[in-house]
Design a protein around this motif. Structure first.
Motif, PDB file in Angstrom:
ATOM      1  N   PHE A  26       0.838  -1.213   0.000  1.00 18.24           N
ATOM      2  CA  PHE A  26       0.000   0.000   0.000  1.00 18.24           C
ATOM      3  C   PHE A  26       0.865   1.252   0.000  1.00 18.24           C
ATOM      4  CE2 PHE A  26      -2.629   3.271   1.894  1.00 18.24           C
ATOM      5  CZ  PHE A  26      -3.868   3.063   1.316  1.00 18.24           C
ATOM      6  N   ASN A 200      -4.837   1.472  -5.187  1.00 25.70           N
ATOM      7  CA  ASN A 200      -4.928   1.288  -3.739  1.00 25.70           C
ATOM      8  C   ASN A 200      -6.356   1.095  -3.243  1.00 25.70           C
ATOM      9  OD1 ASN A 200      -2.241   1.312  -2.910  1.00 25.70           O
ATOM     10  ND2 ASN A 200      -2.143   3.535  -2.832  1.00 25.70           N
ATOM     11  N   SER A 201      -7.338   1.271  -4.117  1.00 24.67           N
ATOM     12  CA  SER A 201      -8.731   1.205  -3.668  1.00 24.67           C
ATOM     13  C   SER A 201      -9.078  -0.176  -3.114  1.00 24.67           C
ATOM     14  CB  SER A 201      -9.671   1.566  -4.821  1.00 24.67           C
ATOM     15  OG  SER A 201      -9.506   0.658  -5.911  1.00 24.67           O
ATOM     16  N   PHE A 204      -7.501  -0.640   0.257  1.00 27.53           N
ATOM     17  CA  PHE A 204      -8.171   0.175   1.265  1.00 27.53           C
ATOM     18  C   PHE A 204      -9.467  -0.487   1.723  1.00 27.53           C
ATOM     19  CE2 PHE A 204     -11.216   3.513   2.392  1.00 27.53           C
ATOM     20  CZ  PHE A 204     -10.510   4.170   3.389  1.00 27.53           C
TER      21      PHE A 204
END
Length: 273
Positions: A26, A200-201, A204
């Motif tokens: 991340f 990164n979604s 997350f």
């Protein structure tokens, strides 16, 4: 950092270790996007400097029929718009190249599974029956296809300033370079940052969401994040850096061939009045 999760998974490490490597992944994606932002700024300054060198070379020539550029000139304004559209065409070609390469690799993997049913089999299969994947074949497909697919974008970068300068003259080429640089700066910044956010979604959602229903494959939110991850990686890792090369390449070619352009109808080009 970005490769840690894949290494941990292939090494079949403990789940807790793999969870920690996802955190590193991340942050690695974020740091990579920041680094690419600095590269974009550097490429932008270099391209503007090369454009200034090109214009200085043109002004120093006794053959040139202009001392400046009129932004209301129809020829200049037309090629300003054309130059602004070139990065969009270049980006579409690069994204299409990524998709074509990925599909070839998927076809190779499917072929290997069809040829060897025991490929990557579980531990209950004996070592004599278990077959290792042909990693070299996948690497060769990726390398060969990537080189083939970059021929068309490279020709776009190389031939655009040559055709414009030879056939339409210095004014048209100046407009095309300015439009190309402006569009490249905007596109590379937006694609790098948006690509990093999309990549990164999924991570997350997996870390910040406590609802297991959202993390499941049937969730529309999670499926959307998978699509964003698939699109975001080529945006930030392929198209964004490639646009830096595009604007620098076009300005370098224009500067190198400036004397050739000046020698064609005193810088007016083949079709110049």
């Amino acid at each position: 950092r970005k490769s840690f999760p894949g290494i941990a998974e292939m090494a079949k490490l403990d789940a807790t270790i793999r969870q920690k490597t996802r955190v590193l992944n991340f942050s690695g994606v974020s740091f990579a996007a920041i680094g690419k932002g600095h590269a974009i700024g550097s490429a932008s300054l270099v391209s503007v400097a090369l454009l200034g060198a090109f214009l200085s070379r043109v002004r120093l020539s006794n053959m040139i029929y202009i001392s400046g550029v009129n932004t209301l000139d129809p020829l200049f304004f037309t090629f300003l718009i054309i130059g602004g559209m070139l990065p969009f065409a270049f980006s579409a070609m690069v994204m299409g190249s990524v998709a074509a390469t990925v599909m070839d690799i998927v076809s190779e993997v499917k072929f290997q599974f069809e040829r060897n049913p025991n490929l990557c089999a579980e531990s209950h299969i004996s070592s004599f029956e278990r077959v290792k994947p042909d990693y070299l074949a996948c690497v060769l497909v990726a390398t060969r296809k990537s080189l083939q697919e970059m021929i068309a974008p490279t020709l776009l970068v190389v031939l655009s300033p040559l055709i414009c300068g030879l056939f339409f003259g210095i004014i048209a080429l100046t407009g095309m370079l300015i439009g190309c640089i402006l569009s490249c700066i905007q596109l590379s910044l937006s694609m790098t940052n948006a690509g990093g956010a999309w990549a990164n979604s999924k991570k997350f959602i997996e870390r910040a969401t406590g609802d297991d229903a959202i993390k499941s494959g049937s969730s529309n939110v999670y499926v959307a994040s998978l699509v964003g991850d698939s699109v975001g990686d080529p945006l930030k890792d392929t198209v964004g850096p490639a646009l830096n090369v595009m604007m620098r390449g076009m300005t370098v070619i224009s500067l190198v061939f400036a004397d050739v352009f000046l020698g064609v109808n005193q810088g007016r080009g083949v079709y110049g009045a």
